[in-house]
Design an enzyme around this catalytic site. Structure first.
Site, PDB file in Angstrom:
ATOM      1  CD  GLU A  44      -2.509  -1.268   2.736  1.00  0.00           C
ATOM      2  OE1 GLU A  44      -2.159  -0.476   3.655  1.00  0.00           O
ATOM      3  OE2 GLU A  44      -3.377  -2.131   2.916  1.00  0.00           O
ATOM      4  N   PRO A  45       1.665   1.465  -1.023  1.00  0.00           N
ATOM      5  CG  PRO A  45       2.755   1.472  -3.106  1.00  0.00           C
ATOM      6  CD  PRO A  45       1.761   0.693  -2.261  1.00  0.00           C
ATOM      7  NE  ARG A  79       4.522  15.149   5.216  1.00  0.00           N
ATOM      8  CZ  ARG A  79       5.792  15.037   5.502  1.00  0.00           C
ATOM      9  NH1 ARG A  79       6.655  15.888   4.997  1.00  0.00           N
ATOM     10  NH2 ARG A  79       6.217  14.083   6.284  1.00  0.00           N
ATOM     11  CB  CYS A  82      -3.563  34.403  12.095  1.00  0.00           C
ATOM     12  SG  CYS A  82      -4.688  33.020  12.340  1.00  0.00           S
ATOM     13  CE1 TYR A 136      -0.606  10.461   3.642  1.00  0.00           C
ATOM     14  CE2 TYR A 136       1.721  10.224   3.097  1.00  0.00           C
ATOM     15  CZ  TYR A 136       0.489   9.663   3.377  1.00  0.00           C
ATOM     16  OH  TYR A 136       0.357   8.297   3.376  1.00  0.00           O
TER      17      TYR A 136
HETATM   18  N1  LLP Z   1      -1.622   1.888   4.449  1.00  0.00           N
HETATM   19  C1  LLP Z   1      -2.157   2.359   5.590  1.00  0.00           C
HETATM   20  C2  LLP Z   1      -3.068   1.501   6.356  1.00  0.00           C
HETATM   21  C3  LLP Z   1      -1.838   3.651   6.040  1.00  0.00           C
HETATM   22  O1  LLP Z   1      -2.365   4.096   7.172  1.00  0.00           O
HETATM   23  C4  LLP Z   1      -0.959   4.452   5.280  1.00  0.00           C
HETATM   24  C5  LLP Z   1      -0.602   5.790   5.719  1.00  0.00           C
HETATM   25  C6  LLP Z   1      -0.433   3.923   4.080  1.00  0.00           C
HETATM   26  C7  LLP Z   1      -0.781   2.638   3.702  1.00  0.00           C
HETATM   27  C8  LLP Z   1       0.493   4.689   3.198  1.00  0.00           C
HETATM   28  O2  LLP Z   1       1.703   4.948   3.824  1.00  0.00           O
HETATM   29  P1  LLP Z   1       2.896   5.646   3.000  1.00  0.00           P
HETATM   30  O3  LLP Z   1       3.358   4.657   1.961  1.00  0.00           O
HETATM   31  O4  LLP Z   1       2.359   6.870   2.374  1.00  0.00           O
HETATM   32  O5  LLP Z   1       3.897   5.937   4.037  1.00  0.00           O
HETATM   33  N2  LLP Z   1       0.208  12.696   6.994  1.00  0.00           N
HETATM   34  C9  LLP Z   1       1.457  12.041   7.278  1.00  0.00           C
HETATM   35  C10 LLP Z   1       1.479  10.600   6.825  1.00  0.00           C
HETATM   36  C11 LLP Z   1       0.360   9.765   7.401  1.00  0.00           C
HETATM   37  C12 LLP Z   1       0.348   8.360   6.895  1.00  0.00           C
HETATM   38  C13 LLP Z   1      -0.913   7.678   7.259  1.00  0.00           C
HETATM   39  N3  LLP Z   1      -1.043   6.335   6.803  1.00  0.00           N
HETATM   40  C14 LLP Z   1       2.595  12.825   6.668  1.00  0.00           C
HETATM   41  O6  LLP Z   1       2.358  13.859   6.063  1.00  0.00           O
HETATM   42  O7  LLP Z   1       3.759  12.471   6.846  1.00  0.00           O
END
Ligand code: LLP
Length: 423
Positions: free
Chosen positions: A283-284, A323, A353, A382
């Site tokens: 799940e990238p 972020r 603000c 994000y």
């Molecule tokens: N699968 C699940 C169940 C997840 O909760 C997430 C991310 C992903 C896959 C994807 O993960 P990735 O490959 O993108 O690392 N807002 C934060 C990141 C939150 C990630 C939440 N879950 C940021 O800006 O760093």
């Protein structure tokens, strides 16, 4: 031919005395002049490259990439990934709706989320998604009741909380027992034993996801190995599992530091899962989308800060890219039309603000003046997905550059758009 001479993605183009930041062949200054700022610009070539690098790294091992829509679910981006063969991980019924609009079939959707409402569960069951990734015994019971009521077996994966420290930022680590996610391993083992007797539930997989922006392979490998080992035990008991879902989480290099390559990451995962002979679901999110996007902003003001440094106030801040304010995250910031490096000491801040609205702390850049355009890099994941209307700021426009041409894929929101929801 044109393709061969045009590097993909974001790069600096030096042409005599001019130096410009370019995306897939188009100068960002040109897009900013036409569309205004703040503006998200995405490189289609980078999205394709990043997706294909992960896909190819499996070297024939059966797998499905379920792009995590939460990273960036702008419709055109979801469609582009679908065209490459991607499936999706959705985190709400609304992301499922976007996935359906983008053309994904129910069998291409896995549904994760720590707080799925009864309504969300019911609609996912009715739709018949590939799997609902279950986060608790209570959720499993609710799904069973829905299955019984609708007279169909619900396809579930159990999300195990493996108590593994992803060693990422604490706000985006999800794999420790103290985090709210998944079912602790002991409890999961007991819960799994109840499944054989529950005819309105079909167990299709074990799921893990230990966090995001993970920059060492070890936690990812350990989580995958745990999911694979639990799966192997279940196979021995006769559960006809369909795949192992190892989640997302691979980090990207925001600051030029080393991160594992897609090839090394996938090799580690395949190594951990191969003994089950089960296909792998990945799940990238970030690793595909982050480097494919830049937030383009304009300098509004410059003012003194300390004897040695100045504030650069730009027209994008925590409302467009949360972020830095939320996680203290680092994003490279560079001028769009001058050398990227320089010797001025700047604190780059947004217009919102509050003092948390800092986009880049402690940066050395060439002299910037009001009207200059800057790009905040690696903002494709994000970024727009977490934008808000604080201070009534409209959500920014988004542009996709593809093979030397560009188009608006999301128009800039207006205050009228916001007020249309209100009385
Ligand atoms: N699968 C699940 C169940 C997840 O909760 C997430 C991310 C992903 C896959 C994807 O993960 P990735 O490959 O993108 O690392 N807002 C934060 C990141 C939150 C990630 C939440 N879950 C940021 O800006 O760093």
């Amino acid at each position: 031919m044109a393709q061969a001479t045009r590097p993909a993605g974001f790069y600096r183009h030096h042409d005599g005395h001019r130096d410009a930041l370019v995306c897939d062949g188009v100068p960002l200054a040109e897009i900013a002049a036409a569309e205004g700022t703040p503006l998200y610009v995405y490189s289609a070539a980078t999205l394709r490259e990043r997706y294909q690098a992960i896909d190819a790294a499996f070297q024939g091992y059966p797998h499905a990439l379920h792009y995590a829509l939460k990273a960036n679910s702008t419709l055109a981006i979801a469609r582009l990934l679908r065209d490459l063969g991607s499936s999706v991980d959705a985190n709400s019924v609304w992301e499922i709706e976007v996935a359906r609009t983008a053309g994904f079939t129910p069998s291409q959707i896995v549904f994760t989320g720590v707080g799925k409402t009864p309504e969300e569960l019911e609609s996912a069951v009715a739709l018949g998604v590939k799997a609902i990734n279950v986060e608790s015994a209570g959720e499993l019971a609710r799904l069973e009741a829905i299955g019984a009521r609708l007279g169909r077996a619900v396809r579930v994966a159990i999300r195990i909380n493996p108590d593994i420290d992803a060693r990422s930022h604490p706000k985006i680590s999800t794999g420790l027992k103290i985090n709210k996610f998944g079912v602790p391993l002991d409890e999961a083992r007991q819960l799994l034993q109840t499944l054989e007797a529950r005819r309105f539930l079909t167990l299709v997989a074990i799921h893990v996801h230990v966090g995001s922006q993970i920059t060492s392979l070890d936690p990812l490998r350990r989580a995958a190995a745990l999911a694979a080992n639990v799966s192997a035990d279940l196979q021995q008991q006769g559960f006809p599992l369909e795949y192992v879902d190892v989640g997302g989480g691979l980090g990207v290099s925001y600051d030029g530091g080393e991160v594992p390559s897609a090839a090394d990451y996938v090799a580690a995962i395949v190594d951990a899962v191969r003994h089950t002979s089960l296909p792998i679901v990945l799940e990238p999110g970030r690793s595909i989308a982050a480097p494919a996007g830049a937030l383009v902003a304009r300098v509004i003001d410059v003012k003194a800060r300390t004897a040695e440094s100045e504030f650069i106030i730009i027209d994008a801040g925590m409302t467009e890219l949360m972020r830095p304010a939320l996680y203290g995250a680092f994003h490279r910031i560079e001028p769009v039309s001058a050398a990227a490096a320089g010797d001025r000491h700047y604190e780059i801040v947004g217009p919102v603000c509050e003092s948390s609205d800092v986009v880049g702390r402690d940066r050395m850049l060439p002299v910037l003046q009001p009207g200059d355009i800057v790009a905040i890099r690696d903002a494709g994941a994000y970024g727009s997905a977490m934008a808000s209307n604080y201070n009534r700021r409209p959500l920014p426009a988004e542009v996709l550059v593809d093979n030397g041409t560009w188009r608006v894929i999301k128009r800039r929101q207006t205050v009228a758009d916001q007020l249309s929801l209100e009385t």
